[in-house]
Design a protein around this motif. Structure first.
Motif, short mmCIF file in Angstrom:
data_model
loop_
_atom_site.label_atom_id
_atom_site.label_comp_id
_atom_site.label_asym_id
_atom_site.label_seq_id
_atom_site.Cartn_x
_atom_site.Cartn_y
_atom_site.Cartn_z
N TRP A 19 19.40 9.24 36.94
CA TRP A 19 18.50 8.14 36.63
C TRP A 19 18.24 7.35 37.91
O TRP A 19 19.17 7.08 38.69
CB TRP A 19 19.11 7.22 35.58
CG TRP A 19 19.21 7.83 34.23
CD1 TRP A 19 20.29 8.46 33.69
CD2 TRP A 19 18.18 7.88 33.25
NE1 TRP A 19 19.99 8.90 32.43
CE2 TRP A 19 18.70 8.55 32.13
CE3 TRP A 19 16.86 7.41 33.19
CZ2 TRP A 19 17.95 8.77 30.97
CZ3 TRP A 19 16.13 7.63 32.05
CH2 TRP A 19 16.67 8.31 30.96
N ARG B 143 15.52 3.99 39.39
CA ARG B 143 14.69 2.89 38.90
C ARG B 143 13.87 2.31 40.04
O ARG B 143 14.23 2.41 41.20
CB ARG B 143 15.55 1.80 38.25
CG ARG B 143 16.48 1.05 39.21
CD ARG B 143 17.39 0.11 38.44
NE ARG B 143 18.28 -0.65 39.32
CZ ARG B 143 19.26 -1.43 38.90
NH1 ARG B 143 19.49 -1.57 37.58
NH2 ARG B 143 20.01 -2.09 39.77
N TYR C 154 12.56 2.92 34.70
CA TYR C 154 13.65 3.87 34.88
C TYR C 154 13.12 5.30 34.76
O TYR C 154 12.43 5.63 33.78
CB TYR C 154 14.75 3.62 33.86
CG TYR C 154 15.60 2.42 34.21
CD1 TYR C 154 15.07 1.14 34.15
CD2 TYR C 154 16.91 2.57 34.64
CE1 TYR C 154 15.83 0.03 34.49
CE2 TYR C 154 17.69 1.47 34.98
CZ TYR C 154 17.13 0.20 34.91
OH TYR C 154 17.90 -0.90 35.26
#
Length: 121
Positions: free
Chosen positions: A35, A37, A92
């Motif tokens: 992940w 962002r 995200y």
């Protein structure tokens, strides 16, 4: 290969959210899932990654609050975000390091479309 992220939204400071990202298409194996962002006016940054063997890595800013996990059978990665802060507000993105075919060792990076997380009272 497509990555579909979900689970973003608006939450108050101190709250929690759980993001999911499912990979689909021609997939032989996925090594690292992660992940990232990107907040307005800032560069995209790493949040957390997890290898196929379960080794995790976190940005210092989220350690102790976020947990990354994966379901290898479903080619899915999750991000449990607790104790959210306004500075966690960002889009995200999930990322996957994919090997598409058993007959080729070639790997490629794929990105999801992004899901908005807003932490505000």
């Amino acid at each position: 290969v497509q990555l579909q992220a979900s689970g973003g939204g608006l939450v108050q400071p101190g709250g929690f959210l759980r993001l999911s990202c499912a990979a689909s298409g021609s997939i032989f194996s996925i090594n690292t899932l992660g992940w990232y962002r990107q907040a307005p006016g800032k560069r995209r940054e790493l949040v957390a990654t997890i290898t196929s063997g379960g080794i995790t890595n976190y940005a210092d800013s989220v350690k102790g609050r976020f947990t990354v996990s994966r379901d290898n059978a479903k080619n899915t990665v999750f991000l449990q975000m607790n104790s959210l802060k306004p500075e966690d507000t960002a889009v995200y993105y999930c990322n996957a390091d994919v090997r598409q075919y058993s007959f080729s060792s070639r790997r490629a990076d794929y990105w999801g479309q992004g899901t908005q997380v807003t932490v505000s009272s």
